[in-house]
Enzyme design. Structure first.
Site, short mmCIF file in Angstrom:
data_model
loop_
_atom_site.label_atom_id
_atom_site.label_comp_id
_atom_site.label_asym_id
_atom_site.label_seq_id
_atom_site.Cartn_x
_atom_site.Cartn_y
_atom_site.Cartn_z
N GLY A 41 0.83 -1.35 0.53
CA GLY A 41 -0.20 0.01 -0.33
C GLY A 41 0.86 1.53 0.18
O GLY A 41 2.54 1.33 -0.83
N GLU A 206 0.74 27.65 5.33
CA GLU A 206 -0.20 26.73 6.41
C GLU A 206 -1.47 27.49 6.39
O GLU A 206 -1.32 28.64 7.23
CB GLU A 206 0.57 26.33 7.65
CG GLU A 206 -0.41 26.17 8.74
CD GLU A 206 -0.61 25.15 8.57
OE1 GLU A 206 -1.00 23.79 8.20
OE2 GLU A 206 -2.09 25.41 8.56
N ALA A 271 1.00 19.31 0.24
CA ALA A 271 0.92 18.21 1.36
C ALA A 271 -0.47 18.11 2.55
O ALA A 271 0.52 18.57 3.39
CB ALA A 271 2.05 17.72 1.87
N VAL A 272 -1.70 18.47 2.11
CA VAL A 272 -2.86 18.88 2.91
C VAL A 272 -3.66 17.95 3.78
O VAL A 272 -5.01 18.03 3.88
CB VAL A 272 -3.25 20.07 2.04
CG1 VAL A 272 -3.00 21.27 2.07
CG2 VAL A 272 -4.10 19.22 1.02
N HIS A 446 22.47 3.04 31.63
CA HIS A 446 22.68 4.46 31.48
C HIS A 446 24.53 4.45 30.03
O HIS A 446 24.97 3.18 30.61
CB HIS A 446 23.80 4.35 32.62
CG HIS A 446 24.84 6.36 32.35
ND1 HIS A 446 23.92 7.30 32.01
CD2 HIS A 446 25.84 6.51 32.70
CE1 HIS A 446 24.87 7.60 31.94
NE2 HIS A 446 25.82 8.06 32.81
C1 LIG Z 1 4.59 10.61 2.68
C2 LIG Z 1 3.43 9.98 3.53
C3 LIG Z 1 4.20 9.12 4.71
C4 LIG Z 1 3.67 8.20 5.65
N1 LIG Z 1 4.12 8.55 6.67
C5 LIG Z 1 3.85 7.61 7.94
C6 LIG Z 1 4.44 6.91 9.53
O1 LIG Z 1 5.20 7.61 9.23
N2 LIG Z 1 3.55 6.06 10.28
C7 LIG Z 1 2.70 5.84 9.92
O2 LIG Z 1 1.75 5.67 10.67
N3 LIG Z 1 1.61 6.01 9.12
C8 LIG Z 1 2.16 6.60 7.72
N4 LIG Z 1 2.13 7.43 6.97
C9 LIG Z 1 0.52 7.42 6.60
C10 LIG Z 1 0.75 5.57 6.00
O3 LIG Z 1 1.24 5.12 5.33
C11 LIG Z 1 -1.43 5.16 6.06
O4 LIG Z 1 -1.70 4.94 7.74
C12 LIG Z 1 -1.40 3.62 5.77
O5 LIG Z 1 -0.64 3.45 4.77
C13 LIG Z 1 -2.27 3.09 5.71
O6 LIG Z 1 -3.26 2.26 5.46
P1 LIG Z 1 -4.47 1.24 4.78
O7 LIG Z 1 -4.23 0.11 4.96
O8 LIG Z 1 -5.07 1.64 5.29
O9 LIG Z 1 -4.34 2.06 3.10
P2 LIG Z 1 -3.14 2.18 1.96
O10 LIG Z 1 -2.06 1.64 2.69
O11 LIG Z 1 -3.77 2.91 0.90
O12 LIG Z 1 -3.45 0.45 1.69
C14 LIG Z 1 -4.50 0.33 0.72
C15 LIG Z 1 -4.77 -0.39 -1.08
O13 LIG Z 1 -5.13 -0.71 -1.08
C16 LIG Z 1 -5.86 -1.12 -2.90
N5 LIG Z 1 -6.98 -0.67 -3.05
C17 LIG Z 1 -7.20 0.72 -2.99
N6 LIG Z 1 -8.99 0.44 -3.83
C18 LIG Z 1 -8.39 -1.32 -4.17
C19 LIG Z 1 -9.93 -1.53 -5.03
N7 LIG Z 1 -10.47 -0.79 -4.93
N8 LIG Z 1 -9.99 -3.19 -5.52
C20 LIG Z 1 -7.55 -3.48 -4.58
N9 LIG Z 1 -7.47 -3.41 -3.64
C21 LIG Z 1 -7.70 -1.57 -3.88
C22 LIG Z 1 -4.07 0.47 -2.74
O14 LIG Z 1 -3.36 -0.15 -4.27
C23 LIG Z 1 -4.29 -0.07 -1.85
O15 LIG Z 1 -2.22 -0.74 -2.44
C24 LIG Z 1 2.36 7.98 6.22
C25 LIG Z 1 1.90 8.56 4.47
C26 LIG Z 1 2.29 9.45 3.53
C27 LIG Z 1 1.69 9.63 2.51
#
Ligand SMILES: Cc1cc2nc3c(=O)[nH]c(=O)nc-3n(C[C@H](O)[C@H](O)[C@H](O)COP(=O)(O)OP(=O)(O)OC[C@H]3O[C@@H](n4cnc5c(N)ncnc54)[C@H](O)[C@@H]3O)c2cc1C
Length: 470
Positions: A41, A206, A271-272, A446
């Site tokens: 993801g 911001e 990045a909003v 420590h």
């Molecule tokens: C730049 C950045 C940095 C980040 N850093 C951190 C961090 O340091 N620590 C942290 O905890 N979080 C961080 N996050 C947030 C974190 O990446 C997300 O919270 C996390 O990936 C969410 O996981 P998820 O499984 O809900 O969804 P996702 O990781 O978004 O995965 C969803 C998956 O579903 C698939 N999908 C979507 N629709 C369909 C469909 N209809 N059929 C089949 N597959 C589908 C997509 O292709 C994707 O692979 C960051 C995010 C970004 C953008």
């Protein structure tokens, strides 16, 4: 249409979906995952891990100019950065981890289907695949873990080159000379700091009056100080409203109160925030309830209002964090396997990989006061830690928020080196309802950064050893 059946069906293989699938398989459920992109993801492919690799590289490079020579290591001041090699290194990490997930699927006998899934009945999905449509029937339950996508601002649509999102920002093969970052939240500040440390001039725009909303103000202040030291310009109460391409670069138009300004840059990183992906999944036809912010409504076991359909991760609301997604994935898979002992409503730690790093769990001081607690606060500064001095990372503090009546730890907020790793101990205190004395009576090795936590717990009663009593 070709039809297969499974017991547990997971849509999406991000940290929510892949963890749910593994837990389901561990509990004996025949499990199938549908993923239309890359396993891992956002987290593994362009979120958590790639951004942390970039942060590590940028920080290492930045230190070569001042901190490293100060240690007597010379000849490194003129080092340069090869952005293509940086990308190749980062790509290698992503590959290792995503291959690791595929291996875990194999090892747990989880079937992976590549394609886009859509719910067509409470126990069935149709998958749009390269090799033709597929119907999958799930006998025990479906977990939807489709995650989120970046929010696009009106007048500032992503174009992949000039106006980019985090996905492109972690993959740039050239370091921009001038970068504008729209959004002073976690992603904007993490990636803005990366490019500043790699040599770009960075301006953060911001809309609200402060950066990092929701984080304890004293913790934010430590981060804001460092942004100033790094010469990252932060414009608060300012809105980016449009961009114009000129011979000199991109003119980003900014409205601050009555005033209109502009900043000329080479790239704009927008990045909003992220929004949940709920479209194209058949939610409307299935009658799945969505809240006013667009997130899927779920109960404490991640069940939606439609029997047999569960939702986890970024899809279900804040905090949109990987460990929250994985935790919910486990809770949902366990519930489908008949184990309902765990509840998704738990205090969620959060880590922000700014400079200094931030780690938080539980109530902030203002939240505790608002909740009616009489608080006592323990603070300890990294400047007084021998380990932090040796690491040359002395910015920041540990702030312990405790209930003055029961001495229970309500929250711990850290800005400082390895704050995210220090959170584990603080999380135990908050999860288990321990007191500052419980924590202060544990001997800490420590010299370690964890001693700052010990001193923070002691400081709640005015008993910190390495702090001057005022
Ligand atoms: C730049 C950045 C940095 C980040 N850093 C951190 C961090 O340091 N620590 C942290 O905890 N979080 C961080 N996050 C947030 C974190 O990446 C997300 O919270 C996390 O990936 C969410 O996981 P998820 O499984 O809900 O969804 P996702 O990781 O978004 O995965 C969803 C998956 O579903 C698939 N999908 C979507 N629709 C369909 C469909 N209809 N059929 C089949 N597959 C589908 C997509 O292709 C994707 O692979 C960051 C995010 C970004 C953008």
């Amino acid at each position: 249409m070709e039809t297969i059946s499974t017991e547990l069906l997971v849509i999406g293989a991000g940290p929510g979906g892949y963890v749910a699938a593994i837990r389901g398989a561990q509990l004996g459920l025949e499990t199938t995952v549908v993923e239309d992109g890359q396993v891992g993801g956002v987290c593994l492919n362009w979120g958590c891990i790639p951004s942390k690799a970039m942060i590590q590289a940028a920080d290492t490079f930045h230190r070569l100019h001042k901190e490293v020579p100060a240690m007597g290591i010379t000849g490194v001041e003129n080092a340069s950065i090869d952005a293509e090699r940086l990308q190749a290194w980062k790509g290698g990490i992503v590959k290792k981890l995503t291959n690791g997930v595929k291996m875990l699927f194999k090892g747990n006998k989880i079937r992976l289907v590549n394609g886009r899934a859509r719910l067509v009945a409470p126990g069935a999905v149709e998958v749009d695949r390269a090799d033709g449509p597929l119907r999958i029937e799930a006998k025990k339950g479906i977990i939807v873990a489709t995650g989120g996508a970046p929010i696009e601002l009106p007048g500032l649509a992503f174009d992949g080159t000039d106006i980019i999102g985090a996905m492109e920002a972690v993959s740039l093969k050239e370091i921009p000379k001038r970068l504008a970052v729209i959004g002073g939240g976690v992603i904007g500040l993490e990636l803005g700091t990366v490019y500043r440390k790699l040599g770009a001039q960075v301006t953060v725009v911001e809309m609200t009056s402060r950066i990092l909303p929701g984080i304890d103000p004293e913790i934010v202040a430590a981060c804001a100080r460092r942004l100033r030291q790094l010469k990252i310009k932060v414009l608060t109460e300012s809105r980016a409203v449009g961009v114009e391409k000129t011979a000199d670069g991109l003119n980003l138009k900014i409205v601050s109160g009555e005033k209109e300004n502009q900043v000329v840059v080479d790239k704009v990183l927008s990045a909003v925030g992220m929004r949940p992906i709920t479209e194209g999944l058949g939610f409307k036809d299935m009658g799945i309830e969505i809240d006013e912010l667009g997130f899927v409504k779920t109960d404490k076991h991640c069940r939606t209002n439609v029997a047999g359909i569960y939702a986890v991760g970024d899809l279900t609301g804040q905090p949109m964090l990987a460990h929250k997604a994985s935790f919910e994935g486990e809770v949902a898979a366990e519930a489908i396997a008949g184990e309902t002992g765990r509840n998704r409503h738990m205090p969620m730690p959060s880590a922000v990989f700014t400079d200094p790093e931030i780690g938080c769990i539980g109530l902030t001081e203002p939240q505790a006061v608002e909740a009616g607690y009489k608080t006592k606060i323990g603070k300890f500064f990294f400047a007084a830690s021998g380990k932090a001095l040796a690491l040359q990372e002395t910015s920041g503090l540990v702030k312990v928020v405790a209930d003055a009546e029961t001495d229970k730890v309500l929250g711990v907020h850290i800005a400082g080196p390895h704050a995210s790793d220090l959170l584990g101990e603080a999380a135990i205190a908050v999860y288990k309802g321990l007191t500052t004395k419980d924590m202060a009576h544990i001997v800490h090795a420590h010299p370690t950064l964890s001693e700052t936590l010990l001193e923070g717990f002691l400081a709640a009663d005015g008993l910190a050893i390495h702090a001057v009593r005022r």
